[in-house]
Design an enzyme around this catalytic site. Sequence first.
Site, PDB file in Angstrom:
ATOM      1  CE  LYS A 195       5.590  46.726 -21.749  1.00  0.00           C
ATOM      2  NZ  LYS A 195       4.316  46.426 -22.712  1.00  0.00           N
ATOM      3  CD  GLU A 201       5.572  33.656 -12.692  1.00  0.00           C
ATOM      4  OE1 GLU A 201       4.269  33.100 -12.666  1.00  0.00           O
ATOM      5  OE2 GLU A 201       5.677  34.824 -12.640  1.00  0.00           O
ATOM      6  N   GLY A 254       5.050  42.152 -24.575  1.00  0.00           N
ATOM      7  CA  GLY A 254       5.910  40.956 -24.365  1.00  0.00           C
ATOM      8  C   GLY A 254       6.017  40.053 -25.078  1.00  0.00           C
ATOM      9  NE  ARG A 255       0.161  38.306 -27.453  1.00  0.00           N
ATOM     10  CZ  ARG A 255      -0.416  39.120 -26.714  1.00  0.00           C
ATOM     11  NH1 ARG A 255       0.272  39.298 -25.069  1.00  0.00           N
ATOM     12  NH2 ARG A 255      -1.424  40.008 -26.859  1.00  0.00           N
ATOM     13  CD  GLU A 340      -0.065  35.904 -23.223  1.00  0.00           C
ATOM     14  OE1 GLU A 340       0.118  35.401 -22.288  1.00  0.00           O
ATOM     15  OE2 GLU A 340       0.757  36.950 -23.668  1.00  0.00           O
ATOM     16  CG  HIS A 371       7.381   7.386 -35.907  1.00  0.00           C
ATOM     17  ND1 HIS A 371       7.283   6.238 -36.544  1.00  0.00           N
ATOM     18  CD2 HIS A 371       8.387   8.070 -36.590  1.00  0.00           C
ATOM     19  CE1 HIS A 371       8.106   6.004 -37.463  1.00  0.00           C
ATOM     20  NE2 HIS A 371       8.316   7.082 -37.768  1.00  0.00           N
ATOM     21  CE  LYS A 481       0.874  36.817 -15.045  1.00  0.00           C
ATOM     22  NZ  LYS A 481       1.589  37.956 -15.618  1.00  0.00           N
TER      23      LYS A 481
END
Length: 510
Positions: A195, A201, A254-255, A340, A371, A481
């Site tokens: 964005k 990263e 963003g999400r 978030e 399982h 961050k």
Amino acid sequence: MTDAAACWNRLEELPMKTLKALFAADANRVDRFTDSLALPGGNVLFDWSKTHLSSDLITAFEALAQAAGFAGAREVMLTGGIANPTEGRAAEHTAQRGMGADESVALADAFHMRMRGLVEAIHEGLLGPVKHLIHIGIGGSALGPALAVDALARPTAEFRAPVDVHVVSNIDGNALEAAFEVCDPATTMIAVASKTFTTIETMTNAASAIQWLEEAGVSDAYGRVVALTASPDKAVEWGVDETRVLPFSESVGGRYSLWSSIGFPVAMALGWDGFAQFLEGAAAVDRHFADTEGFANLPLRAAFADLMYVQLRGCQTRAGFAYDERLALFPDYLQQLEMESNGKSVTADGKPLGRNSAPITWGGVGTDAQHAVFQLLHQGTIEVPVDFIAVKQPGHDLDPAHHAILLTNCFAQGAALMAGAESVDGARAYPGNRPSATILCDALTPATLGALIAFHEHRTFANAVLLGINPFDQFGVELGKKIANEIAAGEGEGFDPSTEALLAAAGLKR
């Protein structure tokens, strides 16, 4: 005492019946708690009957929704008002699929057409042979594309993706090298999704991808890059050709950004028609959410159940299990969306929340999870509400027994959680009365997946409004961050002794 506080007091006073008692008292419970949404290519059924919601609780939750101003908050969000007060922004993800302020919908349409032009040019070979796309992002810029590509672009007898898409998010170089191993640099494009176009990263991975192209002899490595960003000037400054910058609005979080230019890798894998169907599935849920009131509103109904378990029954987690391998990444996507958005401890006006907010969202894939973790769900001391997601039509051509066993197990787990079983041997006793909800899709199509994601977006929003919190900021991710940037820059001092020792042990001592 506020009206909302009085509603919470009323909710906390109401008795709760067992699931068996609720079914025994209402022969029509399944019909009252089950509804379908019609979508292109098949319906999606939502069954909330195996939850502890009762008529009294529903009435009280509807009163809470009114006291919390749910209808007004919904209108603000869906019309482009300031839905994110701490940052003074709208939250305009629904504008990407046609519902919002007129100017925002028009801008989203224009950005989509720009993206469509580039996607179709690539598919038609106008930019040279492109067989692979490495999509680089993190958080919402990666989780959504990874889910959609994995769910919808698997090869079948009828479909093979025109471009092989690999999504890379982790700064760990092993993730990027894995993509390099299966891609030919001569026929690979790179999508950089950020964005701000400053995410450390993402930009570090992008620089390494450029280096990989250059070392392989690609003469114009930056010419292979497509930028997906709300900061187009920064992308151009970084080296991306202006014609390959796909912008999206700053008001798209963003999400919630999969519907915008961040969906470029989905369109690359499915073709534009598939991406348009994906948008339309989400838009169908938007229309239902906007036009339906009270308990009949499916995302709001789900939020009633969510809040009942967290606030009234003390549940700290909620689990989701996809009984379809194509939806293996769905629990990961929901983790970010819900935790978030609603992992907050203050109200939208900055006051202490005074009650629990979002539960921990987790899950897995059936039947693998049976399982592994279902032992705790059936016999553990912690009550965990469970969502099951299944698809009637299989995504493979193998013996139909595969899918029959899969679905049988899905429905059996919900039945067993509710019914339980007695035994003279305590080790073999199941308490039962454990809740679940089931979402059953006719088929897994782009429209279906779009609807599933939009349903959970609105469910998350409804939870937030009834709690009085802002689901559209995420300041909780910033402090870590900041400290990481200080360490990388050799700045900051006075970290705790443990952190100082770890930095020294890893060779990062400043």
